[in-house]
Design an enzyme around this catalytic site. Sequence first.
Site, mmCIF file in Angstrom:
data_model
loop_
_atom_site.group_PDB
_atom_site.id
_atom_site.type_symbol
_atom_site.label_atom_id
_atom_site.label_comp_id
_atom_site.label_asym_id
_atom_site.label_seq_id
_atom_site.Cartn_x
_atom_site.Cartn_y
_atom_site.Cartn_z
ATOM 1 N N TRP A 152 -11.546 77.699 46.232
ATOM 2 C CA TRP A 152 -10.835 78.077 47.456
ATOM 3 C C TRP A 152 -10.044 76.827 47.828
ATOM 4 O O TRP A 152 -10.623 75.816 48.237
ATOM 5 C CB TRP A 152 -11.838 78.444 48.546
ATOM 6 C CG TRP A 152 -11.243 78.977 49.800
ATOM 7 C CD1 TRP A 152 -10.855 80.258 50.048
ATOM 8 C CD2 TRP A 152 -10.973 78.250 51.002
ATOM 9 N NE1 TRP A 152 -10.373 80.373 51.330
ATOM 10 C CE2 TRP A 152 -10.427 79.157 51.941
ATOM 11 C CE3 TRP A 152 -11.137 76.914 51.393
ATOM 12 C CZ2 TRP A 152 -10.054 78.781 53.232
ATOM 13 C CZ3 TRP A 152 -10.765 76.541 52.673
ATOM 14 C CH2 TRP A 152 -10.224 77.470 53.572
ATOM 15 N N LYS A 180 -16.061 83.822 52.670
ATOM 16 C CA LYS A 180 -17.198 84.391 53.393
ATOM 17 C C LYS A 180 -18.085 83.293 53.949
ATOM 18 O O LYS A 180 -18.621 83.411 55.034
ATOM 19 C CB LYS A 180 -17.991 85.286 52.434
ATOM 20 C CG LYS A 180 -19.156 86.009 53.077
ATOM 21 C CD LYS A 180 -18.668 87.079 54.024
ATOM 22 C CE LYS A 180 -19.791 87.783 54.762
ATOM 23 N NZ LYS A 180 -19.294 88.473 55.972
ATOM 24 N N CYS A 229 -15.452 77.569 47.805
ATOM 25 C CA CYS A 229 -15.746 77.260 46.400
ATOM 26 C C CYS A 229 -17.175 77.631 46.021
ATOM 27 O O CYS A 229 -18.096 77.459 46.819
ATOM 28 C CB CYS A 229 -15.564 75.773 46.140
ATOM 29 S SG CYS A 229 -13.904 75.211 46.464
ATOM 30 N N ARG A 249 -17.548 85.277 48.323
ATOM 31 C CA ARG A 249 -17.299 84.160 49.232
ATOM 32 C C ARG A 249 -15.808 83.903 49.428
ATOM 33 O O ARG A 249 -15.428 83.205 50.361
ATOM 34 C CB ARG A 249 -17.946 82.884 48.676
ATOM 35 C CG ARG A 249 -19.452 82.949 48.674
ATOM 36 C CD ARG A 249 -20.034 81.941 47.717
ATOM 37 N NE ARG A 249 -19.832 80.582 48.154
ATOM 38 C CZ ARG A 249 -20.809 79.780 48.563
ATOM 39 N NH1 ARG A 249 -22.033 80.202 48.604
ATOM 40 N NH2 ARG A 249 -20.551 78.538 48.918
ATOM 41 N N HIS A 280 -0.916 85.926 83.856
ATOM 42 C CA HIS A 280 -0.767 84.472 83.901
ATOM 43 C C HIS A 280 0.004 83.933 82.696
ATOM 44 O O HIS A 280 0.021 82.723 82.470
ATOM 45 C CB HIS A 280 -2.149 83.813 83.989
ATOM 46 C CG HIS A 280 -2.894 84.159 85.238
ATOM 47 N ND1 HIS A 280 -2.489 83.704 86.480
ATOM 48 C CD2 HIS A 280 -3.970 84.947 85.459
ATOM 49 C CE1 HIS A 280 -3.309 84.182 87.404
ATOM 50 N NE2 HIS A 280 -4.214 84.951 86.815
ATOM 51 N N ASN A 313 -17.655 71.611 45.316
ATOM 52 C CA ASN A 313 -17.411 72.353 46.556
ATOM 53 C C ASN A 313 -17.435 71.331 47.676
ATOM 54 O O ASN A 313 -18.361 70.532 47.772
ATOM 55 C CB ASN A 313 -18.535 73.393 46.733
ATOM 56 C CG ASN A 313 -18.475 74.081 48.084
ATOM 57 O OD1 ASN A 313 -17.459 74.028 48.769
ATOM 58 N ND2 ASN A 313 -19.559 74.719 48.470
ATOM 59 N N GLY A 314 -16.405 71.333 48.526
ATOM 60 C CA GLY A 314 -16.368 70.380 49.639
ATOM 61 C C GLY A 314 -15.079 69.581 49.605
ATOM 62 O O GLY A 314 -14.114 69.987 48.944
ATOM 63 N N GLU A 371 -7.556 89.415 60.183
ATOM 64 C CA GLU A 371 -8.204 88.969 58.937
ATOM 65 C C GLU A 371 -7.880 89.870 57.750
ATOM 66 O O GLU A 371 -7.601 89.380 56.668
ATOM 67 C CB GLU A 371 -9.737 89.031 59.105
ATOM 68 C CG GLU A 371 -10.372 87.815 59.683
ATOM 69 C CD GLU A 371 -11.889 87.892 59.598
ATOM 70 O OE1 GLU A 371 -12.463 88.869 60.122
ATOM 71 O OE2 GLU A 371 -12.482 86.988 59.016
ATOM 72 N N GLU A 430 -12.726 89.952 69.233
ATOM 73 C CA GLU A 430 -13.261 90.345 67.926
ATOM 74 C C GLU A 430 -12.364 91.396 67.255
ATOM 75 O O GLU A 430 -12.111 91.328 66.049
ATOM 76 C CB GLU A 430 -14.699 90.863 68.108
ATOM 77 C CG GLU A 430 -15.331 91.544 66.907
ATOM 78 C CD GLU A 430 -15.537 90.645 65.694
ATOM 79 O OE1 GLU A 430 -15.167 89.456 65.743
ATOM 80 O OE2 GLU A 430 -16.048 91.156 64.677
ATOM 81 N N LYS A 434 -10.695 90.699 63.675
ATOM 82 C CA LYS A 434 -10.959 91.603 62.552
ATOM 83 C C LYS A 434 -9.642 92.137 61.984
ATOM 84 O O LYS A 434 -9.428 92.148 60.793
ATOM 85 C CB LYS A 434 -11.836 92.750 63.070
ATOM 86 C CG LYS A 434 -12.776 93.345 62.123
ATOM 87 C CD LYS A 434 -14.169 92.761 62.165
ATOM 88 C CE LYS A 434 -14.196 91.285 61.863
ATOM 89 N NZ LYS A 434 -15.456 90.663 62.066
HETATM 90 C C1 AGP Z 1 -15.591 87.176 60.614
HETATM 91 O O1 AGP Z 1 -15.051 88.391 60.270
HETATM 92 C C2 AGP Z 1 -15.141 86.035 59.834
HETATM 93 N N1 AGP Z 1 -15.067 86.236 58.459
HETATM 94 C C3 AGP Z 1 -15.523 84.651 60.305
HETATM 95 O O2 AGP Z 1 -14.909 84.467 61.538
HETATM 96 C C4 AGP Z 1 -17.025 84.309 60.420
HETATM 97 O O3 AGP Z 1 -17.597 85.037 61.460
HETATM 98 C C5 AGP Z 1 -17.166 82.791 60.658
HETATM 99 O O4 AGP Z 1 -16.613 82.106 59.578
HETATM 100 C C6 AGP Z 1 -18.583 82.373 60.882
HETATM 101 O O5 AGP Z 1 -19.378 82.652 59.775
HETATM 102 P P1 AGP Z 1 -20.943 82.576 59.859
HETATM 103 O O6 AGP Z 1 -21.389 83.603 60.840
HETATM 104 O O7 AGP Z 1 -21.410 82.858 58.475
HETATM 105 O O8 AGP Z 1 -21.305 81.204 60.311
#
Ligand code: AGP
Length: 615
Positions: A79, A610, A2, A27, A507, A104-105, A491, A484, A488
């Site tokens: 959000w 974000k 948000c 965001r 395993h 927000n929150g 996402e 990672e 990626k």
């Molecule tokens: C990464 O592509 C993500 N969007 C997400 O995992 C991000 O790295 C995570 O939310 C942590 O964010 P920050 O580094 O701003 O704390």
Amino acid sequence: MCGVVAVIGKENASQLVIEGLKKLEYRGYDSAGIASEANGLLQIVKSEGKLFKLVDKISRLSNEKKYFDSSIALGHTRWATHGNVNVDNAHPLTSENRIAVVHNGIIENYEILKEDLISEGFVFKSQTDTEVLPHLFMKYIKLGNDFLKAGRLVLQDIKGAFAFVAMSLDFPNQLFVSRNSSPLAIGLGEKSNFVGSDAKSIDHLTQRIIYLEDGDHALVNLDGIEIFDKNKNKINRKIINIKAEIGLITKGGYRHFMEKEIFEQPSVIPQTISNLIKNNSEININLRRLGIETKSALLITAAGTSYYAAMVGKYWIEHIADLPVIVDLASEYRYRKPSIFGQTSMIVISQSGESLDTLMALRYAKKLGLSTNSIVNVEGSTIDREAEYSLYTRVGAEIGVASTKSFTSQLIILFVISIALGEKFNKLQSKKIHRFCNYVNKLPNAIAQMLKIEDKIKLVAQNIKNSKSIIFLGRGLLYPIALEGALKLKEISYIHAEGFAAGEMKHGPIALIEDNVPVIMFLVSDGNEDKAISNLQEAYSRGAKVILIGDRKCIEKASFAHLKIEIPNFETDFKSLLSPLLMAIPAQLLAYHVANERGTDVDQPRNLAKSVTVE
Ligand code: AGP
């Protein structure tokens, strides 16, 4: 997550609020809304989806003379947490058309508050936790309290993490704002004042910013602000002069911010390096401030991509400096009773500097007595302000939801920390320090070379774009890169993807292998590559579509692979030690191109934010 923006004292307040909301779009959000006052009435306009829909709605209403600009306005990008994505649940939320609140929150005790308010006759129109706020304001104003007193009573009732702004027709020239854990900045103008989720959202209006601290509340008037701490004492918070930056941020000819951010790595990473290494081999990291004076274990916590950077950091620091490193997910750390035996210092890693999980882990470690430090990209963010010592990645604003340049720059800082620790604890002779610093200085160029394999990665993307599920494998330093790569990809392409340590396949996860499931491995020859190739062979024998992204030696050894992408040639020691930085590039490119093939919203993928400011 948000976003909140408010303006008081400017004729075209709604328009300025919309401009601020545009700066918060990156965001991530699913609906938006605005409240303003005209002719003594509250005007609320809300819409589902992107901001342009809200703007269209406002201009339609303005043309029909049903919407009037005013000198006070609140805006919000939502959000969803509580309640579906729809107009009713979008903010601002109101009470009796006299109070409007953006938030927000999460108000954690909203259910019990809602029950009480309903029994007192208040009518709820949304499924949100936020709606208790306007009704509580209304309840206390009706009891004869002024805006400040009413706001304080609301704060006594609510629990949770929040940053909110309220306006009331009964107090037309005031805003009540408060924050607890979620970020909030106040901007100071001339006979006008502003509120935003971050300083950037209001930097088109002022460069004079005050960050509220946890538990603060404030009354924002036309010609001044009064701030109070959690004990209701009037307090002066520092005014910070910020640089207006966001106005300059464009896609620079690229289709997406993510693409631009991938390709600008060779040119922005020197900013990370120049601050860390001076005169080729002098390391500019203050280990005393980092809290590592004697040999002790180091704790690193983070979330998402930043957590994978921490995992790589563990490998490097243990390998180069022989110092034990404990890596913990920020969201887990806070809710258990971690032992700090042998530890003196913790580092949190966060691009945004606002991830609530990470912030809470930092605060928790501080309480436990550890020295708290951060690696952040956003200077002045809450984590930066609360950490005792910060190291900055300095790669400029990262707008794409998927972290790219912030990941590689975090890795560079961690590598340099490992050199600094190796030097301090006599694990590295000066010749090696010099060599490792030289490796760091070579990185921008090496990354530029890695970017040249884009066309080959595009072919892989076309090949796997319709897969239901994709497996990434890695060993050692490249295990976090497998994680990672999978994060990626899922996402932004919405394909199910998982990363595994290659040796773990047998395993359990190997049960997932069936005909044509893509299994992707990043690999460089470091003396242990045969083990990884055997793991790949095991997947191949069970029908997987094996894709190897590696150096020539590995490609030759794994000639059975269905698709083989050879990376440029680098010196053996350099490429094996810094392989995470090299292989992060094809991982990013692959996710980007698969997402493009599938036509998803690369920069603002569904459901993601974000800056993750809720737990
Ligand atoms: C990464 O592509 C993500 N969007 C997400 O995992 C991000 O790295 C995570 O939310 C942590 O964010 P920050 O580094 O701003 O704390």
